[in-house]
Design a protein around this motif. Structure first.
Motif, PDB file in Angstrom:
ATOM      1  N   VAL A  42      -0.550 -11.739  -5.475  1.00 27.18           N
ATOM      2  CA  VAL A  42       0.387 -10.580  -5.345  1.00 27.18           C
ATOM      3  C   VAL A  42      -0.741  -9.762  -4.741  1.00 27.18           C
ATOM      4  O   VAL A  42      -1.911  -9.459  -4.829  1.00 27.18           O
ATOM      5  CB  VAL A  42       0.537  -9.952  -6.695  1.00 27.18           C
ATOM      6  N   LEU A  43      -0.064  -9.006  -3.242  1.00 27.53           N
ATOM      7  CA  LEU A  43      -0.685  -8.332  -2.343  1.00 27.53           C
ATOM      8  C   LEU A  43      -0.173  -7.001  -2.421  1.00 27.53           C
ATOM      9  O   LEU A  43       1.339  -6.762  -2.315  1.00 27.53           O
ATOM     10  CB  LEU A  43      -0.984  -8.980  -1.249  1.00 27.53           C
ATOM     11  N   LEU A  44      -0.596  -5.903  -2.302  1.00 28.13           N
ATOM     12  CA  LEU A  44      -0.295  -4.613  -1.885  1.00 28.13           C
ATOM     13  C   LEU A  44      -0.775  -4.222  -0.717  1.00 28.13           C
ATOM     14  O   LEU A  44      -1.803  -4.232  -0.271  1.00 28.13           O
ATOM     15  CB  LEU A  44      -0.779  -3.157  -2.951  1.00 28.13           C
ATOM     16  N   THR A  45       0.377  -3.960   0.380  1.00 28.94           N
ATOM     17  CA  THR A  45      -0.071  -4.032   1.621  1.00 28.94           C
ATOM     18  C   THR A  45       0.649  -2.820   2.407  1.00 28.94           C
ATOM     19  O   THR A  45       1.406  -2.096   1.653  1.00 28.94           O
ATOM     20  CB  THR A  45       0.170  -5.083   2.763  1.00 28.94           C
ATOM     21  N   SER A  46       0.447  -2.549   3.587  1.00 27.37           N
ATOM     22  CA  SER A  46       1.312  -1.511   4.220  1.00 27.37           C
ATOM     23  C   SER A  46       2.116  -2.200   5.623  1.00 27.37           C
ATOM     24  O   SER A  46       1.206  -3.339   6.006  1.00 27.37           O
ATOM     25  CB  SER A  46       0.400  -0.297   4.738  1.00 27.37           C
ATOM     26  N   PRO A  47       2.939  -1.605   6.426  1.00 23.99           N
ATOM     27  CA  PRO A  47       3.704  -2.244   7.449  1.00 23.99           C
ATOM     28  C   PRO A  47       2.548  -2.538   8.408  1.00 23.99           C
ATOM     29  O   PRO A  47       3.009  -3.431   9.432  1.00 23.99           O
ATOM     30  CB  PRO A  47       4.810  -1.380   7.717  1.00 23.99           C
ATOM     31  N   ASP A  48       1.637  -1.708   8.682  1.00 21.99           N
ATOM     32  CA  ASP A  48       0.687  -1.989   9.885  1.00 21.99           C
ATOM     33  C   ASP A  48      -0.269  -3.408   9.490  1.00 21.99           C
ATOM     34  O   ASP A  48      -0.987  -3.390  10.387  1.00 21.99           O
ATOM     35  CB  ASP A  48      -0.156  -0.794   9.929  1.00 21.99           C
ATOM     36  N   GLY A  49      -0.021  -3.845   8.361  1.00 21.79           N
ATOM     37  CA  GLY A  49      -1.004  -4.881   8.169  1.00 21.79           C
ATOM     38  C   GLY A  49      -2.159  -4.749   7.154  1.00 21.79           C
ATOM     39  O   GLY A  49      -3.010  -5.591   6.872  1.00 21.79           O
ATOM     40  N   SER A  50      -2.368  -3.655   6.892  1.00 23.61           N
ATOM     41  CA  SER A  50      -3.682  -3.223   5.830  1.00 23.61           C
ATOM     42  C   SER A  50      -3.395  -3.885   4.585  1.00 23.61           C
ATOM     43  O   SER A  50      -2.096  -3.846   4.151  1.00 23.61           O
ATOM     44  CB  SER A  50      -3.743  -1.496   5.802  1.00 23.61           C
ATOM     45  N   VAL A  51      -4.166  -4.248   3.997  1.00 26.43           N
ATOM     46  CA  VAL A  51      -4.053  -4.861   2.445  1.00 26.43           C
ATOM     47  C   VAL A  51      -5.032  -3.811   1.579  1.00 26.43           C
ATOM     48  O   VAL A  51      -6.152  -3.582   2.154  1.00 26.43           O
ATOM     49  CB  VAL A  51      -4.779  -6.002   2.385  1.00 26.43           C
ATOM     50  N   TYR A  52      -4.210  -3.435   0.557  1.00 33.60           N
ATOM     51  CA  TYR A  52      -5.083  -2.456  -0.230  1.00 33.60           C
ATOM     52  C   TYR A  52      -5.382  -3.151  -1.702  1.00 33.60           C
ATOM     53  O   TYR A  52      -6.213  -2.643  -2.255  1.00 33.60           O
ATOM     54  CB  TYR A  52      -3.935  -1.274  -0.544  1.00 33.60           C
ATOM     55  N   SER A  53      -4.792  -4.088  -2.061  1.00 39.09           N
ATOM     56  CA  SER A  53      -5.169  -4.781  -3.197  1.00 39.09           C
ATOM     57  C   SER A  53      -4.798  -6.101  -3.499  1.00 39.09           C
ATOM     58  O   SER A  53      -3.671  -6.489  -2.557  1.00 39.09           O
ATOM     59  CB  SER A  53      -4.839  -3.934  -4.669  1.00 39.09           C
ATOM     60  N   ALA A  54      -5.398  -6.822  -4.175  1.00 39.73           N
ATOM     61  CA  ALA A  54      -5.082  -8.343  -4.433  1.00 39.73           C
ATOM     62  C   ALA A  54      -5.364  -8.836  -5.742  1.00 39.73           C
ATOM     63  O   ALA A  54      -6.354  -8.283  -6.070  1.00 39.73           O
ATOM     64  CB  ALA A  54      -5.724  -9.227  -3.306  1.00 39.73           C
ATOM     65  N   ASN A  55      -4.568  -9.483  -6.193  1.00 36.46           N
ATOM     66  CA  ASN A  55      -4.969  -9.866  -7.793  1.00 36.46           C
ATOM     67  C   ASN A  55      -5.476 -11.140  -7.566  1.00 36.46           C
ATOM     68  O   ASN A  55      -6.300 -11.594  -6.860  1.00 36.46           O
ATOM     69  CB  ASN A  55      -3.593 -10.176  -8.580  1.00 36.46           C
ATOM     70  N   LYS A  56      -6.213 -11.826  -9.131  1.00 33.97           N
ATOM     71  CA  LYS A  56      -7.082 -12.843  -9.052  1.00 33.97           C
ATOM     72  C   LYS A  56      -6.453 -14.151  -8.452  1.00 33.97           C
ATOM     73  O   LYS A  56      -7.164 -14.669  -7.902  1.00 33.97           O
ATOM     74  CB  LYS A  56      -7.236 -13.003 -10.675  1.00 33.97           C
TER      75      LYS A  56
END
Length: 193
Positions: A42-56
């Motif tokens: 599970v990733l939290l991203t933005s439309p520009d391709g940045s990734v803000y968080s990732a689970n284990k």
């Protein structure tokens, strides 16, 4: 004269505030437990391709730490040569969500297939964000390819055997016809046509 003659204080009932803080902590813990124990990335991203968080699970899947995943961004995780990528991106752009199959790359450079679901949303600050759920389907693809290989082999064998049966029937018929020309009894029983 500097001698106190009384005191004044203000009291507030903060039971409600404490209750809300406790509920918020419990809610955050509940969602963190769900994410941390998910078998899918599970990733939290933005439309520009940045990734803000990732689970284990994402860290295990990509062979990276959460910081490395965030630093890599979309371009460091997705196989940019995947022919499904433009269609997937366009669908998400048009509808705000998309499901499909894309190829991703691990830290060691290996490419793997994955089912992915993606949904755009606006967070409480008014920023566009995207949730990605990624399921590695390498094993499923391996089995699907093996099934396809076996089915192809079976179909080739079937064509060979059916062709063989047809040829044997034709030869039996020819032998029976030749025996008939010699006024001898037929040797082979043939299926009714």
């Amino acid at each position: 004269n500097g001698n106190p003659i009384g005191f004044q204080g203000v009291t507030r009932d903060i039971n409600n505030q404490k209750k809300i803080e406790t509920e918020l902590r419990e809610s955050e813990e509940r969602y963190r437990l769900i994410l941390d124990n998910s078998l899918d990335a599970v990733l939290l991203t933005s439309p520009d391709g940045s990734v803000y968080s990732a689970n284990k699970a994402a860290c295990e899947m990509f062979g990276m730490t959460e910081e490395e995943i965030c630093s890599a961004g979309r371009n460091g995780l997705v196989d940019l040569d995947d022919p499904n990528l433009p269609k997937f991106s366009e669908e998400r752009k048009q509808t705000g969500k998309a499901k499909g199959e894309l190829r991703f790359k691990r830290k060691n450079g290996t490419i793997f297939p994955a089912d992915i679901s993606s949904a755009l949303f606006t967070n409480s600050k008014g920023e566009m964000r995207n949730s990605l759920i990624i399921r590695d389907i390498s094993e499923r693809k391996k089995v699907e390819n093996e099934i396809k290989r076996k089915v192809d082999e079976l179909e080739r064998f079937n064509r060979l055997m059916v062709g063989r049966e047809i040829k044997m029937t034709e030869l039996k018929k020819e032998v029976n016809d030749l025996l008939g020309k010699l006024n001898l009894p037929v040797k082979y029983r043939l299926p009714e046509e």
